[in-house]
Design an enzyme around this catalytic site. Structure first.
Site, PDB file in Angstrom:
ATOM      1  N   ARG A  50      31.157 130.346  56.334  1.00 12.38           N
ATOM      2  CA  ARG A  50      31.816 131.336  55.714  1.00 12.38           C
ATOM      3  C   ARG A  50      31.839 132.577  55.560  1.00 12.38           C
ATOM      4  NH1 ARG A  50      29.541 130.656  49.531  1.00 12.38           N
ATOM      5  NH2 ARG A  50      27.815 131.993  50.281  1.00 12.38           N
ATOM      6  N   ARG A 103      37.598 152.617  64.400  1.00  8.69           N
ATOM      7  CA  ARG A 103      37.271 152.325  65.674  1.00  8.69           C
ATOM      8  C   ARG A 103      36.790 153.086  66.235  1.00  8.69           C
ATOM      9  NH1 ARG A 103      43.822 153.708  66.364  1.00  8.69           N
ATOM     10  NH2 ARG A 103      42.652 154.959  64.535  1.00  8.69           N
ATOM     11  N   LYS A 150      32.246 137.944  51.627  1.00  5.36           N
ATOM     12  CA  LYS A 150      31.096 138.242  51.043  1.00  5.36           C
ATOM     13  C   LYS A 150      30.494 140.030  51.664  1.00  5.36           C
ATOM     14  CE  LYS A 150      26.984 135.822  50.590  1.00  5.36           C
ATOM     15  NZ  LYS A 150      26.760 136.205  49.244  1.00  5.36           N
ATOM     16  N   GLU A 183      32.848 134.875  37.488  1.00  3.23           N
ATOM     17  CA  GLU A 183      31.068 134.005  38.107  1.00  3.23           C
ATOM     18  C   GLU A 183      30.124 134.979  37.205  1.00  3.23           C
ATOM     19  OE1 GLU A 183      31.497 134.502  42.187  1.00  3.23           O
ATOM     20  OE2 GLU A 183      32.581 135.771  41.929  1.00  3.23           O
TER      21      GLU A 183
END
Ligand code: PXG
Length: 291
Positions: A50, A103, A150, A183
């Site tokens: 993940r 960059r 995340k 959630e």
């Protein structure tokens, strides 16, 4: 305490990163929270996968292979001699200059791994259950910053946590932009109705939690039917049982939502059975290490 910082294990007091790191300037980076139980790192492969998926999505090319990342994590836990650990892995865009342009960071990602002990909520809540409240902050839109990433920018969740705490609650229930249950600030949500489990699908502003997946596996093993299904607050209020899942939180029963009692107002039978099974699995599954 020893911290892994760009390949070196350094003392906590020396674990410093630049104020020009884009992780600090913009929350430009990704992280994982992982646990080990009794010298077994739980779901390590899933967490590393993940982490690399989050990084891929925001176009960070982690300069370690997944095997090297696994070695770095184990090395850090061992250096801290922890039998039970909470491990935070952070990969940020690295040092750049002022201005968003990634960059300018020239691919010098900062990798930090911290292994420590934590207990997220007081023990009492695991026995008696938690009361949560719906918070005003809406979960990030998938089309904006997808909750599957995340990222180091957790302000969406931090705001919800602040709102929950300000109203005297440990956790806040976050809804998506349509008003469906998403959630909590760092946990997924399950409800039980007539012996079956329900959890919102991952497209509803919900992280595909690794503990959530573990609970879905447990439900198969225990032959408890489980569904990924959209949930309204009403369906939450009239459920028989509810619990939250997360690596940091583990499994926490929820007994009251927005002032409504859930079921009997005590942790339910199925919740307790799943908590029991989860504890069993964490004691036997995982990547072994020696300290
Ligand atoms: N939803 C969100 C938004 C999360 O951040 C979970 C669900 C649960 O996922 P896992 O894979 O852990 O079962 C998370 C992850 C903390 C903390 O210190 C908790 C998480 C992440 C970061 C910090 O409380 N939980």
């Amino acid at each position: 305490m020893k911290i892994y910082l760009n390949g070196e294990l350094v003392d906590k007091s020396k674990a410093k990163v630049s104020v020009f790191d884009h992780g600090y300037l913009y929350g430009d980076g990704v992280f994982e929270g992982i646990r080990s139980y009794n010298k077994l790192v739980f779901k390590l492969k899933e967490h590393i996968d993940r982490l690399y998926e989050s990084a891929h999505s925001i176009m960070i090319d982690i300069p370690l292979t997944k095997n090297q990342m696994e070695e770095a994590i184990i090395r850090t836990i061992k250096a801290n001699k922890l039998k039970d650990a909470y491990i935070r892995v952070i990969v940020s865009r690295g040092e750049g200059d002022l201005g968003l342009d990634p960059r300018k960071c020239k691919g010098n990602h900062t990798i930090v791994i911290i292994a420590d002990k934590i207990s997220l909520f007081p023990n009492k809540l695991y026995k008696e259950g938690m009361e949560i409240i719906t918070v005003p902050t809406v979960r990030n839109l998938c089309e904006a910053v997808n909750p599957q990433i995340k990222s180091l920018n957790y302000l969406n969740n931090v705001l919800a946590k602040v709102e929950a705490i300000n109203s005297g609650h440990q956790e806040g229930l976050m809804l998506d932009h349509l008003g469906y249950v998403a959630e909590c600030t760092g946990e997924n949500i399950f409800v039980v109705k007539q012996g079956e489990l329900f959890t919102p699908p991952q497209c509803m502003g919900t992280l595909r939690g690794i503990t959530r997946d573990t609970v879905l596996d447990i439900s198969k093993k225990l032959k408890i039917p489980a569904h990924e299904h959209v949930l309204t607050r009403h369906e939450f209020y009239i459920s028989d049982e509810s619990f939250l899942t997360g690596t940091a939180a583990e499994i926490v029963p929820v007994v009251r939502v927005d002032g409504r009692k859930i079921g009997t107002g005590r942790p339910g039978k199925i919740t307790k059975r799943i908590m029991e099974e989860f504890q069993k699995i964490t004691k036997t599954d995982g990547v072994k290490y020696k300290i």
